[in-house]
Design a protein around this motif. Structure first.
Motif, PDB file in Angstrom:
ATOM      1  N   SER A  88      -4.507   4.273  -8.778  1.00 11.27           N
ATOM      2  CA  SER A  88      -4.029   4.998 -10.042  1.00 11.27           C
ATOM      3  C   SER A  88      -5.010   5.965 -10.367  1.00 11.27           C
ATOM      4  N   GLY A  89      -5.104   6.808 -11.514  1.00 14.11           N
ATOM      5  CA  GLY A  89      -5.544   7.738 -11.714  1.00 14.11           C
ATOM      6  C   GLY A  89      -5.065   9.111 -10.994  1.00 14.11           C
ATOM      7  N   ASP A  90      -5.829  10.029 -10.668  1.00 13.24           N
ATOM      8  CA  ASP A  90      -5.605  11.269  -9.885  1.00 13.24           C
ATOM      9  C   ASP A  90      -4.961  11.183  -8.519  1.00 13.24           C
ATOM     10  N   PHE A  91      -4.021  10.187  -8.311  1.00 12.02           N
ATOM     11  CA  PHE A  91      -3.652   9.933  -6.858  1.00 12.02           C
ATOM     12  C   PHE A  91      -2.894  11.035  -6.424  1.00 12.02           C
ATOM     13  N   GLN A  92      -2.072  11.679  -7.177  1.00 14.24           N
ATOM     14  CA  GLN A  92      -1.176  12.906  -6.499  1.00 14.24           C
ATOM     15  C   GLN A  92      -2.255  14.050  -5.884  1.00 14.24           C
ATOM     16  N   TYR A  93      -3.583  13.864  -6.134  1.00 11.39           N
ATOM     17  CA  TYR A  93      -4.594  14.984  -5.775  1.00 11.39           C
ATOM     18  C   TYR A  93      -4.963  14.557  -4.436  1.00 11.39           C
ATOM     19  N   LEU A  94      -4.825  13.438  -4.028  1.00  9.04           N
ATOM     20  CA  LEU A  94      -5.296  12.925  -2.545  1.00  9.04           C
ATOM     21  C   LEU A  94      -4.828  13.868  -1.594  1.00  9.04           C
ATOM     22  N   THR A  95      -5.769  14.369  -0.551  1.00 11.14           N
ATOM     23  CA  THR A  95      -5.229  15.182   0.489  1.00 11.14           C
ATOM     24  C   THR A  95      -5.107  14.545   1.827  1.00 11.14           C
ATOM     25  N   ARG A  96      -5.967  13.463   1.897  1.00 11.58           N
ATOM     26  CA  ARG A  96      -5.767  12.720   3.090  1.00 11.58           C
ATOM     27  C   ARG A  96      -5.684  11.235   2.973  1.00 11.58           C
ATOM     28  N   LEU A  97      -5.132  10.791   4.031  1.00  6.99           N
ATOM     29  CA  LEU A  97      -4.772   9.031   3.783  1.00  6.99           C
ATOM     30  C   LEU A  97      -4.880   8.782   5.362  1.00  6.99           C
ATOM     31  N   GLU A  98      -5.757   8.060   5.996  1.00  7.70           N
ATOM     32  CA  GLU A  98      -5.696   7.593   7.236  1.00  7.70           C
ATOM     33  C   GLU A  98      -6.001   5.955   7.026  1.00  7.70           C
ATOM     34  N   ILE A  99      -5.231   5.527   7.565  1.00  2.00           N
ATOM     35  CA  ILE A  99      -5.191   3.763   7.693  1.00  2.00           C
ATOM     36  C   ILE A  99      -5.657   3.155   8.937  1.00  2.00           C
ATOM     37  N   GLU A 100      -6.439   2.417   8.853  1.00  2.12           N
ATOM     38  CA  GLU A 100      -7.072   1.917  10.202  1.00  2.12           C
ATOM     39  C   GLU A 100      -7.260   0.465  10.139  1.00  2.12           C
ATOM     40  N   ASP A 101      -7.057  -0.068  11.189  1.00  2.00           N
ATOM     41  CA  ASP A 101      -7.438  -1.554  11.541  1.00  2.00           C
ATOM     42  C   ASP A 101      -6.387  -2.632  11.172  1.00  2.00           C
ATOM     43  N   VAL A 102      -5.673  -2.273  10.243  1.00  2.00           N
ATOM     44  CA  VAL A 102      -4.629  -3.496   9.572  1.00  2.00           C
ATOM     45  C   VAL A 102      -3.229  -3.007   9.615  1.00  2.00           C
ATOM     46  N   GLU A 103      -2.443  -4.024   9.917  1.00  4.37           N
ATOM     47  CA  GLU A 103      -0.971  -3.856   9.883  1.00  4.37           C
ATOM     48  C   GLU A 103      -0.660  -3.385   8.491  1.00  4.37           C
ATOM     49  N   VAL A 104       0.054  -2.419   8.304  1.00  3.56           N
ATOM     50  CA  VAL A 104       0.785  -2.090   6.791  1.00  3.56           C
ATOM     51  C   VAL A 104       2.403  -2.083   6.985  1.00  3.56           C
ATOM     52  N   ASP A 105       2.807  -2.202   5.549  1.00  7.45           N
ATOM     53  CA  ASP A 105       4.126  -1.871   5.348  1.00  7.45           C
ATOM     54  C   ASP A 105       4.321  -0.756   4.302  1.00  7.45           C
ATOM     55  N   GLY A 106       5.383   0.033   4.667  1.00 11.73           N
ATOM     56  CA  GLY A 106       5.688   1.117   3.289  1.00 11.73           C
ATOM     57  C   GLY A 106       6.768   1.984   3.840  1.00 11.73           C
ATOM     58  N   THR A 107       6.928   2.794   2.852  1.00 11.03           N
ATOM     59  CA  THR A 107       8.127   3.590   3.170  1.00 11.03           C
ATOM     60  C   THR A 107       7.866   5.093   3.084  1.00 11.03           C
ATOM     61  N   ALA A 108       8.587   5.949   3.477  1.00 13.05           N
ATOM     62  CA  ALA A 108       8.394   7.417   3.251  1.00 13.05           C
ATOM     63  C   ALA A 108       8.430   7.659   1.780  1.00 13.05           C
ATOM     64  N   GLU A 109       9.561   6.893   1.236  1.00 11.68           N
ATOM     65  CA  GLU A 109       9.497   7.400  -0.328  1.00 11.68           C
ATOM     66  C   GLU A 109       8.465   6.888  -1.035  1.00 11.68           C
ATOM     67  N   ARG A 110       7.730   5.886  -0.763  1.00 12.36           N
ATOM     68  CA  ARG A 110       6.511   5.348  -1.421  1.00 12.36           C
ATOM     69  C   ARG A 110       5.411   6.321  -1.163  1.00 12.36           C
ATOM     70  N   LEU A 111       5.320   6.757   0.176  1.00 11.43           N
ATOM     71  CA  LEU A 111       4.362   7.723   0.621  1.00 11.43           C
ATOM     72  C   LEU A 111       4.480   9.126  -0.476  1.00 11.43           C
ATOM     73  N   GLY A 112       5.769   9.384  -0.820  1.00 12.78           N
ATOM     74  CA  GLY A 112       6.128  10.624  -1.562  1.00 12.78           C
ATOM     75  C   GLY A 112       5.218  10.664  -2.787  1.00 12.78           C
ATOM     76  N   ALA A 113       4.846   9.392  -3.555  1.00  6.35           N
ATOM     77  CA  ALA A 113       4.148   9.434  -4.557  1.00  6.35           C
ATOM     78  C   ALA A 113       2.750  10.211  -4.714  1.00  6.35           C
ATOM     79  N   LEU A 114       2.251  10.056  -3.281  1.00  9.89           N
ATOM     80  CA  LEU A 114       1.113  11.016  -3.139  1.00  9.89           C
ATOM     81  C   LEU A 114       1.263  12.418  -2.600  1.00  9.89           C
ATOM     82  N   SER A 115       1.740  13.160  -3.757  1.00 10.71           N
ATOM     83  CA  SER A 115       2.354  14.350  -3.686  1.00 10.71           C
ATOM     84  C   SER A 115       1.511  15.206  -2.837  1.00 10.71           C
ATOM     85  N   GLY A 116       0.152  15.363  -3.141  1.00 12.11           N
ATOM     86  CA  GLY A 116      -0.628  16.205  -2.674  1.00 12.11           C
ATOM     87  C   GLY A 116      -1.203  16.097  -1.270  1.00 12.11           C
TER      88      GLY A 116
END
Length: 274
Positions: A88-116
């Protein structure tokens, strides 16, 4: 306020636990799938003056206040399960997301919300899916390994991309002449069906690592492999440590590219073809 049509940004009339204003959107870019006692680490960057709340899905929350540059934020899950990660908040301003250690599910469409986002990396047994056309358009670095099933045409990759590494069960297709012009690293394997190289084409930036390992019915023809190698030699200068790999369902090259291959090998490039 501005409403969005992105289906992964939820109803805005939701009370937000990290800010006093209750009329704020949040997004859910990924789901964590930990085993009992496993720790998920998110490495994030956020500019000054911005803040993001993370709901880890198990009742724990973390607030990030910028500036934050490649900082690890972690959560340990007591129980195994699937946990939607909400921001929540200013998530569209995040510039880096690196996911480590745990299996994750997701889609390109969902990542698209992190527009920055300009940097995204995800390792492990992830299952990222969706069309690459829906990735954040400002990405310059994209690395995704595991059991992902990304699809789409390489022509729809973010135009500023310089690093692309995608493995797993992806079904990416298209013409490599349409790759982003600034790529310096390209590694595409798994179930991709890239099948064309249209000429004439001029390479303006050297992909110091270029690995293309498609499966049938994909693969470049003999003449396309020859033309690619000839163009690589004519347009670019290679050096020690550079790698070109064209295997999988690609055809074998012919003697037409012998001179080009000899030149590049003499410059230090390692070349592997069928």
């Amino acid at each position: 306020m501005t409403f969005t049509t992105n289906p992964y940004i939820t109803n805005p009339w939701v009370t937000n636990p990290w800010v006093t204003n209750p009329w704020i959107t949040y997004c859910s870019p990924i789901d964590a799938k930990p085993t009992a006692g496993q720790t998920l680490t998110l490495n994030l960057s956020l500019p000054a003056g911005k803040s993001v709340g993370i709901d880890w899905g198990d009742g724990n929350t973390t607030e990030i206040v910028g500036p934050a540059s490649s900082i690890d934020y972690a959560n340990t899950y007591a129980d195994a399960g699937t946990y939607p990660i909400r921001m929540s908040g200013d998530f569209q301003y995040l510039t880096r997301l690196e996911i480590e250690d745990v299996e994750v599910d997701g889609t390109a469409e969902r990542l698209g919300a992190l527009s920055g986002l300009t940097f995204f990396s995800c390792g492990g047994s992830n299952t990222l899916s969706g069309d690459i056309a829906n990735l954040p358009t400002g990405l310059t670095y994209f690395g995704c390994y595991g059991s992902n099933t990304l699809s789409g045409d390489v022509a729809n990759l973010p135009t500023g991309l310089t690093y692309f590494n995608c493995g797993g069960n992806n079904t990416i297709s298209g013409d490599i002449a349409n790759l982003p012009t600034g790529l310096t690293y390209f590694n595409c394997y798994g179930s991709n069906t890239i099948s064309d190289y249209t000429t004439p084409h001029t390479w303006t930036t050297k992909p110091a690592t270029f690995i293309l390992v498609p499966v049938a019915p994909g693969g470049l023809s003999e003449s396309e492999i020859d033309n690619l190698l000839i163009d690589f030699d004519a347009d670019l200068t290679w050096s020690s440590g550079n790698v070109i790999t064209l295997t999988g369902a690609n055809a074998a090259r012919s003697t037409a590219s012998d001179a080009a291959v000899s030149n590049m090998v003499a410059e230090g490039c390692s070349i592997t073809t069928n």
